[in-house]
Write a protein that holds these residues in place. Structure first.
Motif, PDB file in Angstrom:
ATOM      1  N   GLN A  27       2.730  -1.094  -8.811  1.00 46.63           N
ATOM      2  CA  GLN A  27       1.878  -0.937  -7.653  1.00 46.63           C
ATOM      3  C   GLN A  27       0.883   0.181  -7.926  1.00 46.63           C
ATOM      4  O   GLN A  27       1.272   1.253  -8.383  1.00 46.63           O
ATOM      5  N   THR A  78      -3.507   1.613  -8.604  1.00 46.45           N
ATOM      6  CA  THR A  78      -4.847   1.376  -9.150  1.00 46.45           C
ATOM      7  C   THR A  78      -5.010   1.912 -10.565  1.00 46.45           C
ATOM      8  O   THR A  78      -6.046   1.708 -11.176  1.00 46.45           O
ATOM      9  N   ALA A 100      -6.364  -1.976  -5.215  1.00 49.92           N
ATOM     10  CA  ALA A 100      -5.073  -1.566  -4.678  1.00 49.92           C
ATOM     11  C   ALA A 100      -4.154  -2.778  -4.573  1.00 49.92           C
ATOM     12  O   ALA A 100      -4.585  -3.867  -4.192  1.00 49.92           O
ATOM     13  N   GLY A 101      -2.891  -2.594  -4.929  1.00 54.65           N
ATOM     14  CA  GLY A 101      -1.943  -3.694  -4.839  1.00 54.65           C
ATOM     15  C   GLY A 101      -1.038  -3.767  -6.045  1.00 54.65           C
ATOM     16  O   GLY A 101      -0.850  -2.796  -6.780  1.00 54.65           O
ATOM     17  N   THR A 102      -0.460  -4.941  -6.262  1.00 54.32           N
ATOM     18  CA  THR A 102       0.480  -5.175  -7.356  1.00 54.32           C
ATOM     19  C   THR A 102      -0.254  -5.747  -8.558  1.00 54.32           C
ATOM     20  O   THR A 102      -1.050  -6.680  -8.421  1.00 54.32           O
ATOM     21  N   SER A 137       0.773   6.466   0.482  1.00 53.97           N
ATOM     22  CA  SER A 137       0.766   5.386   1.464  1.00 53.97           C
ATOM     23  C   SER A 137       0.682   5.944   2.866  1.00 53.97           C
ATOM     24  O   SER A 137       1.340   6.930   3.204  1.00 53.97           O
ATOM     25  N   TYR A 175      -0.221  -3.410   3.882  1.00 51.97           N
ATOM     26  CA  TYR A 175      -0.204  -2.169   3.121  1.00 51.97           C
ATOM     27  C   TYR A 175       0.102  -2.419   1.645  1.00 51.97           C
ATOM     28  O   TYR A 175       0.830  -3.367   1.296  1.00 51.97           O
ATOM     29  N   CYS A 176      -0.464  -1.555   0.808  1.00 51.36           N
ATOM     30  CA  CYS A 176      -0.230  -1.655  -0.631  1.00 51.36           C
ATOM     31  C   CYS A 176       1.221  -1.366  -0.990  1.00 51.36           C
ATOM     32  O   CYS A 176       1.638  -1.607  -2.124  1.00 51.36           O
ATOM     33  N   PHE A 201      -2.016 -10.891  -4.659  1.00 49.67           N
ATOM     34  CA  PHE A 201      -1.350 -10.069  -3.637  1.00 49.67           C
ATOM     35  C   PHE A 201      -1.635 -10.576  -2.231  1.00 49.67           C
ATOM     36  O   PHE A 201      -0.725 -10.846  -1.456  1.00 49.67           O
ATOM     37  N   CYS A 221      -5.538  -4.778   0.530  1.00 49.82           N
ATOM     38  CA  CYS A 221      -4.425  -4.010   1.088  1.00 49.82           C
ATOM     39  C   CYS A 221      -4.863  -2.611   1.486  1.00 49.82           C
ATOM     40  O   CYS A 221      -5.856  -2.071   0.986  1.00 49.82           O
ATOM     41  N   SER A 264      -3.963   1.395   1.721  1.00 48.65           N
ATOM     42  CA  SER A 264      -3.082   2.395   1.121  1.00 48.65           C
ATOM     43  C   SER A 264      -2.332   3.149   2.192  1.00 48.65           C
ATOM     44  O   SER A 264      -1.196   3.527   2.021  1.00 48.65           O
TER      45      SER A 264
END
Length: 482
Positions: free
Chosen positions: A84, A86, A134-136, A168, A463-464, A475, A480, A482
């Motif tokens: 997870q 950036t 942002a994300g997986t 987060s 949310y991320c 995703f 998403c 943060s």
């Protein structure tokens, strides 16, 4: 400078979390620059189970490596790490016999890195980026079989991956207490048949505790009871107390109507058109039951039922008569049925808690909450869509407003993981998803948000902090938060 959170890696050369390397650029050994690593980074060692290897990899040890060892391969092979954030960096050991490796992010090759160095160099950042969305994401390092002209071999070496923590702003949920089967008080009356159970419930007063003895209760159980907040009415039975209505073609297993401050807990409900229904009621808890082999939906709360809880139940094999109506847990009423069911008003089945249920083998969505419902919570549920959901494209569909969906785990969807459907004007708004674990194993998104108007118009937040894997489309179709 040492990695602040990993003091045992005392000699790790600092990793440069630098700009994204151009697609397919060759990075020479000299580009493995040293720079300080900010606090909040996490080192994932080559020996970690989080690194997934394909092909043949062997281990070489040195106290100079991250964690004291590296993995290396001299045949066709790859190593992948899902994370997870950036930012990510790939750390390697440079040697005189190393070749080149391709680095891919989410399946797209972004760099070819050169592992050659005339003298061995440890803990070097061969590739790094800070510009991911942002994300997986998944980073994959693959041996090319090619090499620098000076190298004597073509090995690929994995020492570690480094990710930077992403702060987060997801909500911190408060603990939730609720009645459970294990807390059922001592019996004030014990019943052995369906007739005795319904007679006892008709006579129940605040504080009554009805215990079901093991056995089969061969009828639809109808209840209208009213306890108080401080003295609820309990109906408790072990799993061996089985409510069997006789057929998946008609009848409910248990139907609660016009009731308040009631706890139904523990027993098995099977072989009925609907499993457990709660209608026009308040503060009803359905806890720790087994609902199995049901014609339509497993547990249904509707018709202005408020402040109620569905907790710790096992629900499976729903939709056996018609998969289209086979939701595991169904909250509210479709707008197409408001005039038939709720005097043409939205069915405000509000403030419902769906927590810690285990749901599988459903005909439709394991959980669906309809337009008209608001301010509910879906948390800590475990959902498996394998070999099921012929009439659903996601595990959880939210069509109401202001729901919080968090800490759920799902596996094996047919398309998406979680979805918001805003097709009814004024609904599907301001729903929040965080800290869910979403291995979709299908072609869709982890989170699919259908909105009226421009993207983001619904106020939904994904949310991320959610973890999405094996989602073919990614995703989410919504960026998403943060």
């Amino acid at each position: 400078m040492l990695f602040p959170r990993f003091t045992r890696h005392a000699t790790i050369a600092a990793v440069a979390i630098a700009a994204l390397v151009p697609l397919s650029a060759m990075i020479p050994a000299a580009a493995a620059s040293a720079a300080t690593v900010p606090a909040g980074t996490t080192v994932i060692d080559s020996a970690s189970a989080q690194v997934k290897y394909a092909g043949t990899w062997r281990t070489s040890g040195s106290s100079n490596d991250s964690g004291g060892s590296v993995r290396f391969s001299t045949t066709s092979s790859s190593a992948s790490f899902t994370f997870q954030g950036t930012s990510v960096a790939f750390i390697t050991r440079l040697t005189s016999s190393s070749g080149t490796s391709n680095v891919a992010i989410d399946g797209q090759v972004v760099a070819t890195v050169n592992g050659y160095s005339a003298s061995t160099a440890y803990k070097h950042a061969a590739y790094s980026t800070t510009s991911l969305s942002a994300g997986t994401h998944t980073i994959t390092v693959s041996r090319t079989g090619q090499k620098d002209a000076r190298s004597t071999g073509t090995s690929s070496i994995i020492d570690a991956f480094v990710v930077s923590a992403v702060p987060s702003t997801a909500p911190t949920p408060a603990p939730i207490s609720t009645h459970r089967y294990a807390n059922c008080p001592a019996a004030t009356v014990t019943v052995t048949t369906a007739k005795e159970l319904m007679t006892a419930s008709a006579q129940a007063q605040p504080g009554t505790v009805i215990k079901m003895a093991p056995g089969t209760y061969n009828a639809q159980i109808n209840m209208t009871v009213n306890g108080t907040a401080s003295n609820p009415i309990w109906v408790c039975g072990p799993r061996t107390a089985v409510v069997n209505a006789g057929s998946i073609q008609n009848n409910h297993g248990i139907q609660v109507s016009n009731s308040s401050n009631l706890v139904v807990a523990g027993m098995t409900v099977t072989n009925s058109l609907k499993g457990i229904s709660v209608i026009r009621s308040k503060n009803v808890t359905i806890a720790d039951t087994l609902v199995d082999n049901i014609g339509y939906e497993g547990i249904h709360l509707r018709a202005f039922t408020t402040d109620s809880k569905v907790v710790g139940n096992t629900i499976r094999n729903t939709g056996k008569r018609d998969p289209f109506y086979g939701e595991g847990i169904y909250i509210g009423t479709s707008d197409a049925n408001w005039c038939a069911q709720t005097n043409c008003l939205p069915d405000r089945t509000d403030r419902t808690l769906l927590m810690a249920n285990n749901i599988s083998l459903t005909g439709a969505q394991p959980i669906e909450v309809k337009e008209g419902t608001s301010n509910g919570i879906i948390r800590d549920n475990v959902i498996n869509g394998a070999n099921a959901m012929p009439r659903a494209a996601e595990w959880v569909k939210v069509k109401g407003n202001d729901w919080q969906i968090y800490h759920n785990e799902g596996t094996n969807s047919t398309m998406h993981g979680f979805a918001v459907n805003g097709s009814v004007a004024g609904w599907g708004l301001r729903n929040v998803f965080f800290d869910n674990t979403v291995p979709v194993n299908a072609a869709g998104f982890g989170f699919f948000i259908h909105e009226q108007g421009s993207k983001g118009a619904s106020g939904t937040k994904v949310y991320c902090s959610n973890t999405v894997t094996a989602a073919g489309s990614g995703f989410s179709n919504l960026a998403c938060t943060s």
